[in-house]
Design an enzyme around this catalytic site. Structure first.
Site, PDB file in Angstrom:
ATOM      1  CB  SER A  92      -0.971  -0.088   1.242  1.00 41.06           C
ATOM      2  OG  SER A  92      -0.181   0.358   2.456  1.00 41.06           O
ATOM      3  CE  LYS A 143      -2.769   2.278   4.713  1.00 42.90           C
ATOM      4  NZ  LYS A 143      -2.614   1.272   3.581  1.00 42.90           N
TER       5      LYS A 143
END
Length: 169
Positions: A29, A73
């Site tokens: 990701s 993230k």
């Protein structure tokens, strides 16, 4: 000797709890910035004395009841802002966000398609691999509360060929 070992063990536990720890990237990701099985040092001190900034790479716990799961993230939206994704563009309070961290154009704005207004203790996060990331666009994650943030990804220590301080800004 016993006192010496007790001091060393207490020091290591305190450093791990309040200063930093080693973590491993799991998944794709955050590509092309971070890769599966990269090992990082998570720095915890800066958020005890300051606040997260836009584009910081953070580590957070998405589910308060599960202490084993953490996500890595990039912060896109800050407390009090409205984040909206229209097409492949990200807008903060109606202004186009100029950034180049995305691995590819966004295919689905998810929950941010309608716009998300962040509360005073919330952050909007995206993975750099925007189309292969479970992040704030997903209702099961949503906005990340400051209390869920473990710290800032600081240094990549493995693989050795990629060792170095991570770029945040």
């Amino acid at each position: 000797m016993i006192i010496y070992f007790a001091i060393v063990i207490c020091s290591v536990l305190l450093i791990h709890q309040f200063v930093g720890q080693q973590i491993e990237v799991s998944g794709s990701s955050m590509e092309a910035t971070l890769h599966d099985e990269d090992h990082l040092i998570l720095e915890k001190l800066s958020y005890h004395f300051g606040i997260p900034k836009r584009f910081d790479i953070i580590v957070f716990r998405p589910y308060p009841d599960d202490k084993e799961v953490y996500y890595i993230k990039r912060i896109i939206g800050l407390p009090g802002e409205k984040v909206q994704i229209i097409g492949s563009n990200i807008y903060i309070d109606g202004e186009l966000l100029e950034e180049d961290y995305g691995y590819e154009e966004i295919a689905d704005g998810g929950g941010a398609g309608e716009g998300i207004v962040l509360k005073e203790d919330e952050y909007f996060v995206l993975g750099d691999n925007r189309n292969n990331s479970k992040d704030s666009r997903d209702p099961s994650i949503g906005a990340v509360h400051k209390s869920a943030i473990m710290g800032r990804a600081w240094v990549r220590i493995w693989p050795l060929k990629n060792i170095g301080v991570l770029e945040h800004q």
